[in-house]
Write a protein that holds these residues in place. Sequence first.
Motif, short mmCIF file in Angstrom:
data_model
loop_
_atom_site.label_atom_id
_atom_site.label_comp_id
_atom_site.label_asym_id
_atom_site.label_seq_id
_atom_site.Cartn_x
_atom_site.Cartn_y
_atom_site.Cartn_z
N CYS A 34 26.36 -6.62 -30.39
CA CYS A 34 27.47 -6.55 -31.35
C CYS A 34 28.24 -7.86 -31.39
N ALA A 35 28.44 -8.47 -30.23
CA ALA A 35 29.12 -9.77 -30.19
C ALA A 35 28.31 -10.82 -30.94
N VAL A 36 27.00 -10.80 -30.78
CA VAL A 36 26.15 -11.75 -31.51
C VAL A 36 26.29 -11.53 -33.01
N ALA A 37 26.29 -10.28 -33.45
CA ALA A 37 26.40 -9.99 -34.88
C ALA A 37 27.76 -10.41 -35.44
N ILE A 38 28.81 -10.14 -34.69
CA ILE A 38 30.16 -10.48 -35.17
C ILE A 38 30.37 -11.98 -35.22
N ILE A 39 29.84 -12.70 -34.25
CA ILE A 39 30.09 -14.15 -34.16
C ILE A 39 29.09 -14.96 -34.98
N SER A 40 27.82 -14.59 -34.96
CA SER A 40 26.80 -15.46 -35.56
C SER A 40 26.87 -15.50 -37.08
N ILE A 41 27.16 -14.40 -37.72
CA ILE A 41 27.17 -14.40 -39.18
C ILE A 41 28.26 -15.31 -39.73
N PRO A 42 29.52 -15.18 -39.30
CA PRO A 42 30.54 -16.12 -39.81
C PRO A 42 30.32 -17.56 -39.35
N LEU A 43 29.80 -17.73 -38.15
CA LEU A 43 29.57 -19.08 -37.64
C LEU A 43 28.52 -19.80 -38.47
N LEU A 44 27.43 -19.11 -38.78
CA LEU A 44 26.41 -19.73 -39.62
C LEU A 44 26.91 -19.98 -41.04
N ALA A 45 27.72 -19.07 -41.55
CA ALA A 45 28.28 -19.27 -42.90
C ALA A 45 29.25 -20.45 -42.91
N PHE A 47 28.93 -23.19 -41.27
CA PHE A 47 28.19 -24.45 -41.26
C PHE A 47 27.29 -24.64 -42.47
N LEU A 48 27.35 -23.73 -43.43
CA LEU A 48 26.59 -23.93 -44.67
C LEU A 48 27.20 -25.09 -45.46
N PRO A 49 26.40 -25.83 -46.22
CA PRO A 49 26.95 -26.90 -47.05
C PRO A 49 27.92 -26.32 -48.09
N LEU A 60 21.23 -18.26 -48.15
CA LEU A 60 22.28 -17.34 -47.70
C LEU A 60 21.69 -16.05 -47.16
N LEU A 61 20.75 -15.51 -47.90
CA LEU A 61 20.12 -14.27 -47.47
C LEU A 61 19.31 -14.48 -46.20
#
Length: 186
Positions: A34-45, A47-49, A60-61
């Motif tokens: 759950c921590a990975v899901a909560i943190i990784s999605i916004p973190l990767l978004a 760093f998007l250009p 994005l998908l």
Amino acid sequence: MDQHASAAGGNAPLSADTLIPTAGQVIVRALPACAVAIISIPLLALFLPPDVAEQRTPWLLLIFLASVGVAGIVYHFTTGPRPRVDEKVLDAQWKRAFASAATSGFLPPHPDVRVAAGVAACRVIGGFMLTVATLLGTVLCAFIRPELSWWDWGAIGLLTMAVVSAFSLRGAWAYLKALHADTQAR
């Protein structure tokens, strides 16, 4: 193997009922995913250009699916071993076991149905937690990168999945509670 025997109470023989975790153990084991899901999605978004919103690319998908996939892999490795489910046990049998445990606290007499219902209950609770964590990560993305419009649709889909799985959550929780109360009584 000895850890499971000592956790079951001394030198008690291992049974499939003792290998099925309690609801609290399922929650604790799902927390890293759950921590990975909560943190990784916004973190990767994050760093998007900046111009990715105008581009109609599948990045994005792919990033969203990769984040969910990594959370699923973490969940797979953090859950404990579970007994094998007999293929002869139908979904209707363990769903009846959920309903019976939720209303009266009774467990099915057949051991294969008990094991199948216990494993299904663990899947329901862990799946609900992962769905809610992914929903939370998606909502955080909407705040971090509001120009990415598809996060809204992802949040609506995840909210629908969470509501649907919440209906079977009560039965799964009650089943695991009744199963472990019965195991301790023996």
